[in-house]
Design a protein around this motif. Sequence first.
Motif, PDB file in Angstrom:
ATOM      1  N   ARG A 147       0.826  -1.208   0.000  1.00 49.45           N
ATOM      2  CA  ARG A 147       0.000   0.000   0.000  1.00 49.45           C
ATOM      3  C   ARG A 147       0.862   1.261   0.000  1.00 49.45           C
ATOM      4  NH1 ARG A 147      -4.565   1.181  -1.973  1.00 49.45           N
ATOM      5  NH2 ARG A 147      -5.320  -0.819  -1.183  1.00 49.45           N
ATOM      6  N   TYR A 148       1.957   1.233   0.733  1.00 51.44           N
ATOM      7  CA  TYR A 148       2.852   2.393   0.775  1.00 51.44           C
ATOM      8  C   TYR A 148       3.406   2.704  -0.612  1.00 51.44           C
ATOM      9  CZ  TYR A 148       6.835   5.304   2.196  1.00 51.44           C
ATOM     10  OH  TYR A 148       7.747   6.324   2.327  1.00 51.44           O
ATOM     11  N   ARG A 149       3.710   1.658  -1.376  1.00 51.68           N
ATOM     12  CA  ARG A 149       4.199   1.869  -2.737  1.00 51.68           C
ATOM     13  C   ARG A 149       3.081   2.251  -3.701  1.00 51.68           C
ATOM     14  NH1 ARG A 149       5.300  -2.614  -4.541  1.00 51.68           N
ATOM     15  NH2 ARG A 149       5.261  -4.059  -2.785  1.00 51.68           N
ATOM     16  N   GLU A 150       1.857   1.911  -3.330  1.00 48.38           N
ATOM     17  CA  GLU A 150       0.716   2.148  -4.217  1.00 48.38           C
ATOM     18  C   GLU A 150       0.199   3.581  -4.147  1.00 48.38           C
ATOM     19  OE1 GLU A 150      -2.046   1.175  -7.066  1.00 48.38           O
ATOM     20  OE2 GLU A 150      -0.560  -0.201  -6.226  1.00 48.38           O
ATOM     21  N   GLN A 151       0.151   4.153  -2.959  1.00 49.89           N
ATOM     22  CA  GLN A 151      -0.554   5.413  -2.794  1.00 49.89           C
ATOM     23  C   GLN A 151      -0.029   6.562  -3.667  1.00 49.89           C
ATOM     24  OE1 GLN A 151      -3.436   5.035  -1.794  1.00 49.89           O
ATOM     25  NE2 GLN A 151      -3.692   5.531   0.365  1.00 49.89           N
ATOM     26  N   PRO A 152       1.277   6.693  -3.947  1.00 55.47           N
ATOM     27  CA  PRO A 152       1.714   7.836  -4.754  1.00 55.47           C
ATOM     28  C   PRO A 152       1.105   7.902  -6.153  1.00 55.47           C
ATOM     29  CG  PRO A 152       3.593   6.888  -3.597  1.00 55.47           C
ATOM     30  CD  PRO A 152       2.427   5.942  -3.389  1.00 55.47           C
ATOM     31  N   VAL A 153       0.707   6.765  -6.713  1.00 61.99           N
ATOM     32  CA  VAL A 153       0.191   6.811  -8.087  1.00 61.99           C
ATOM     33  C   VAL A 153      -1.096   7.618  -8.173  1.00 61.99           C
ATOM     34  CG1 VAL A 153      -1.240   4.705  -8.076  1.00 61.99           C
ATOM     35  CG2 VAL A 153      -0.122   5.437 -10.188  1.00 61.99           C
ATOM     36  N   MET A 154      -1.885   7.627  -7.094  1.00 59.32           N
ATOM     37  CA  MET A 154      -3.132   8.386  -7.124  1.00 59.32           C
ATOM     38  C   MET A 154      -2.872   9.887  -7.196  1.00 59.32           C
ATOM     39  SD  MET A 154      -5.695   6.207  -7.016  1.00 59.32           S
ATOM     40  CE  MET A 154      -4.676   5.243  -8.129  1.00 59.32           C
ATOM     41  N   ALA A 155      -1.739  10.330  -6.625  1.00 55.40           N
ATOM     42  CA  ALA A 155      -1.392  11.744  -6.690  1.00 55.40           C
ATOM     43  C   ALA A 155      -0.793  12.132  -8.035  1.00 55.40           C
ATOM     44  CB  ALA A 155      -0.411  12.093  -5.567  1.00 55.40           C
ATOM     45  N   ILE A 156      -0.303  11.154  -8.784  1.00 54.98           N
ATOM     46  CA  ILE A 156       0.343  11.432 -10.066  1.00 54.98           C
ATOM     47  C   ILE A 156      -0.622  11.236 -11.234  1.00 54.98           C
ATOM     48  CG2 ILE A 156       2.146  10.625 -11.656  1.00 54.98           C
ATOM     49  CD1 ILE A 156       3.790   9.914  -9.126  1.00 54.98           C
ATOM     50  N   TRP A 157      -1.400  10.149 -11.178  1.00 55.59           N
ATOM     51  CA  TRP A 157      -2.314   9.833 -12.270  1.00 55.59           C
ATOM     52  C   TRP A 157      -3.347  10.946 -12.436  1.00 55.59           C
ATOM     53  CZ3 TRP A 157      -7.095   6.297 -12.361  1.00 55.59           C
ATOM     54  CH2 TRP A 157      -7.398   5.930 -13.676  1.00 55.59           C
ATOM     55  N   GLU A 158      -3.647  11.271 -13.679  1.00 55.94           N
ATOM     56  CA  GLU A 158      -4.622  12.308 -14.025  1.00 55.94           C
ATOM     57  C   GLU A 158      -4.231  13.691 -13.510  1.00 55.94           C
ATOM     58  OE1 GLU A 158      -6.234  11.768 -16.282  1.00 55.94           O
ATOM     59  OE2 GLU A 158      -7.552  10.048 -16.246  1.00 55.94           O
ATOM     60  N   GLY A 159      -2.918  13.930 -13.454  1.00 56.23           N
ATOM     61  CA  GLY A 159      -2.426  15.244 -13.090  1.00 56.23           C
ATOM     62  C   GLY A 159      -1.782  15.256 -11.725  1.00 56.23           C
ATOM     63  N   SER A 160      -0.479  15.520 -11.679  1.00 51.62           N
ATOM     64  CA  SER A 160       0.217  15.611 -10.398  1.00 51.62           C
ATOM     65  C   SER A 160      -0.096  16.949  -9.738  1.00 51.62           C
ATOM     66  CB  SER A 160       1.726  15.420 -10.601  1.00 51.62           C
ATOM     67  OG  SER A 160       2.203  16.290 -11.605  1.00 51.62           O
ATOM     68  N   GLY A 161       0.494  17.174  -8.568  1.00 45.92           N
ATOM     69  CA  GLY A 161       0.080  18.266  -7.705  1.00 45.92           C
ATOM     70  C   GLY A 161      -0.015  19.626  -8.354  1.00 45.92           C
ATOM     71  N   ASN A 162       1.040  20.057  -9.051  1.00 45.85           N
ATOM     72  CA  ASN A 162       1.020  21.390  -9.647  1.00 45.85           C
ATOM     73  C   ASN A 162      -0.043  21.506 -10.726  1.00 45.85           C
ATOM     74  OD1 ASN A 162       3.061  22.373  -8.036  1.00 45.85           O
ATOM     75  ND2 ASN A 162       4.684  21.975  -9.519  1.00 45.85           N
ATOM     76  N   VAL A 163      -0.201  20.468 -11.520  1.00 44.02           N
ATOM     77  CA  VAL A 163      -1.203  20.487 -12.588  1.00 44.02           C
ATOM     78  C   VAL A 163      -2.601  20.646 -11.994  1.00 44.02           C
ATOM     79  CG1 VAL A 163      -2.274  19.128 -14.436  1.00 44.02           C
ATOM     80  CG2 VAL A 163       0.219  19.178 -14.191  1.00 44.02           C
ATOM     81  N   ILE A 164      -2.887  19.882 -10.952  1.00 42.62           N
ATOM     82  CA  ILE A 164      -4.211  19.944 -10.337  1.00 42.62           C
ATOM     83  C   ILE A 164      -4.432  21.302  -9.680  1.00 42.62           C
ATOM     84  CG2 ILE A 164      -5.720  18.929  -8.606  1.00 42.62           C
ATOM     85  CD1 ILE A 164      -5.308  17.160 -11.020  1.00 42.62           C
ATOM     86  N   ALA A 165      -3.431  21.817  -8.972  1.00 42.69           N
ATOM     87  CA  ALA A 165      -3.583  23.115  -8.318  1.00 42.69           C
ATOM     88  C   ALA A 165      -3.833  24.213  -9.341  1.00 42.69           C
ATOM     89  CB  ALA A 165      -2.341  23.433  -7.485  1.00 42.69           C
ATOM     90  N   LEU A 166      -3.170  24.154 -10.476  1.00 38.27           N
ATOM     91  CA  LEU A 166      -3.419  25.148 -11.521  1.00 38.27           C
ATOM     92  C   LEU A 166      -4.801  24.961 -12.143  1.00 38.27           C
ATOM     93  CD1 LEU A 166       0.115  25.233 -13.194  1.00 38.27           C
ATOM     94  CD2 LEU A 166      -0.907  26.957 -11.696  1.00 38.27           C
ATOM     95  N   ASP A 167      -5.274  23.715 -12.205  1.00 38.14           N
ATOM     96  CA  ASP A 167      -6.655  23.479 -12.668  1.00 38.14           C
ATOM     97  C   ASP A 167      -7.663  24.104 -11.711  1.00 38.14           C
ATOM     98  OD1 ASP A 167      -5.951  22.181 -14.956  1.00 38.14           O
ATOM     99  OD2 ASP A 167      -6.507  20.178 -14.290  1.00 38.14           O
ATOM    100  N   VAL A 168      -7.354  24.084 -10.423  1.00 40.45           N
ATOM    101  CA  VAL A 168      -8.219  24.751  -9.447  1.00 40.45           C
ATOM    102  C   VAL A 168      -8.302  26.240  -9.757  1.00 40.45           C
ATOM    103  CG1 VAL A 168      -8.426  25.413  -7.014  1.00 40.45           C
ATOM    104  CG2 VAL A 168      -7.862  23.046  -7.628  1.00 40.45           C
ATOM    105  N   LEU A 169      -7.167  26.861 -10.051  1.00 40.89           N
ATOM    106  CA  LEU A 169      -7.178  28.286 -10.410  1.00 40.89           C
ATOM    107  C   LEU A 169      -7.994  28.528 -11.666  1.00 40.89           C
ATOM    108  CD1 LEU A 169      -3.534  29.561  -9.812  1.00 40.89           C
ATOM    109  CD2 LEU A 169      -5.537  29.836  -8.349  1.00 40.89           C
ATOM    110  N   ARG A 170      -7.819  27.653 -12.661  1.00 40.53           N
ATOM    111  CA  ARG A 170      -8.570  27.839 -13.915  1.00 40.53           C
ATOM    112  C   ARG A 170     -10.068  27.721 -13.680  1.00 40.53           C
ATOM    113  NH1 ARG A 170      -3.862  25.733 -16.464  1.00 40.53           N
ATOM    114  NH2 ARG A 170      -4.334  23.607 -15.827  1.00 40.53           N
ATOM    115  N   ALA A 171     -10.456  26.766 -12.848  1.00 38.72           N
ATOM    116  CA  ALA A 171     -11.885  26.608 -12.564  1.00 38.72           C
ATOM    117  C   ALA A 171     -12.442  27.859 -11.896  1.00 38.72           C
ATOM    118  CB  ALA A 171     -12.113  25.384 -11.674  1.00 38.72           C
ATOM    119  N   LEU A 172     -11.672  28.459 -11.016  1.00 38.41           N
ATOM    120  CA  LEU A 172     -12.146  29.637 -10.301  1.00 38.41           C
ATOM    121  C   LEU A 172     -12.206  30.878 -11.195  1.00 38.41           C
ATOM    122  CD1 LEU A 172     -10.252  29.102  -6.936  1.00 38.41           C
ATOM    123  CD2 LEU A 172     -12.732  29.215  -7.212  1.00 38.41           C
ATOM    124  N   THR A 173     -11.247  30.993 -12.110  1.00 33.08           N
ATOM    125  CA  THR A 173     -11.194  32.193 -12.940  1.00 33.08           C
ATOM    126  C   THR A 173     -12.097  32.115 -14.166  1.00 33.08           C
ATOM    127  OG1 THR A 173      -9.232  31.316 -14.074  1.00 33.08           O
ATOM    128  CG2 THR A 173      -8.858  32.783 -12.193  1.00 33.08           C
TER     129      THR A 173
END
Length: 558
Positions: free
Chosen positions: A427-453
């Motif tokens: 499980r420890y090796r598995e969990q990071p893929v969820m943060a990377i798949w379909e957009g890693s942290g910076n990509v998702i955070a910038l998507d949040v900005l786009r949704a708001l603007t």
Amino acid sequence: MTSFARGQRVIGAATHYVENQPPWRVDVDEYALNAPLGAAVRAFGAEWAEDGLREAGALVGSGPFQRDAHLANVHTPAAHAHDRWGFRLDEVEYDPSYHRVIAEAVARGAHTSAWAQPRPGAHVARAAMFMLFAQVEPGHACPVSMTHAAVASIEGSPWVADEWLPRLYSREYDPRLIVDGGKASALIGMAMTEKQGGSDVRAGTTVGESMGGHAYQLTGHKWFCSAPMSDGFLVLAHTRSGGVEEGLTCVFVPRILPHGMRNAFRIQRLKDKLGNRSNASAEVEFDGTVGFLIGEPGRGIRAIIEMVQRTRLDCVLGTAAGMRQSVAEALWHARGREAFGALLVDQPAMTGVLADLALEYEAAMLTGLRLAQLFEAEASDRDIALRRLATPVSKYWVCKRGPHHAYEALECLGGNGYTESFPLARRYREQPVMAIWEGSGNVIALDVLRALTRDRESGEAFADELAATAGASAVLDRHVERTLALLRRLAADPDEAPSQARRLSEDLALAFQASLMLRHAPGQDADTFIAARLGEERGAQYGVLPSGTDAAAIVARH
């Protein structure tokens, strides 16, 4: 032969006697033991699904299923580019255990039940079923998730949907690529990422030439292709028709063409991944590969966005499922092992850690099921606006928390947790893929900005969601006020916004989770979560709970 009672000390010739070890956590009902999940299923309108969830909970907690989950990750997939005579084969061989796992998940509708049998609560029920299976074996959840999500992109293109949707809705599972006669079921994969582009899909170099009608001939490569033995794939390519550039287009690539021939789908190699070992991820090349238009030419991002929203939802659900496995295994160990004269679960330092881990899971699970509720067929316009922002916000934060949560739970088991004989190392090796798949942290955070603007309604719907618990917690009210002030400041200063996107995403996610805990969790759980995550006594490490917390009572509910 002399037998000895468990716990009796042996003096003399005996050199080995096992004591003070909890029994194997097997043949348990993962739904019945998961009280917070059951309460949430009922609260979000899917109580009608509980009989099926109980049956699935007993299945995934059984010895044979757990063994299959283990074997599927030990005997990992192997790629076969050619057969013995040198003909292209382009197949991936899985251990039979993997096929048994995914067959059980498909049989219970963990993929497309919400689409195939729509009714109020259907997406919540499907999300709960998905989590039960992903809790024990996460790798198979990749094609299950993509098949669920692909329906949203395919359904508007009848030249594909009419043939393929009935197959996606099937609860049969057939792993073969059948040329003659076809098959009644299908799973769907994705091939988006390229070497030079990563999340910047517009930088892709795969091209498609119109063949007339809805068909294109593709040339190019994909650096990550998820679940390459799926029956069809959604792919992005820059298309041309009659010498005219159309732009980035979404196309559907079947492994078997309508006239019964194998499509050109060259599996170059499989990725040697940190985790997600039971599921194959491949590098593939297209060379004369045939694909069929999804949506409109040149509108590939628009065609794929609803699928991406749903796979991001499943990243939240998958992380929450992993958190549940971590909590369940840590609690089992702590309740079955003594140290310094008392059970571990009764040692105050350990009790605090276990309570904190349980609260993190509860908040993540409520977040996932609330998001699933926003995707119901009867969702209002406000729900749809809310999910456009709440999905990336939640995906960012919940998936970021997954690896640390898994590590802390692993540590509760001590040395056992660090071995592959117990599931938390996996499980420890598995969990990071969820943060990377379909957009890693910076990509998702910038998507949040786009949704708001770009979508003011999504921000307004999010504020309405938080307003539902205004006045219930002074700590949360102050956090919401600070967060909305930050949001307004960043809206007025677009140059500063990208550098603060992560902070804003975290603050929004915590406000969302705290509001959900107030509405749906026991009062003590909600108050402790809010104080631990938002209050003055909050700590950076798990187990640093506010003074006066009745951690034992929280643990007892989990």
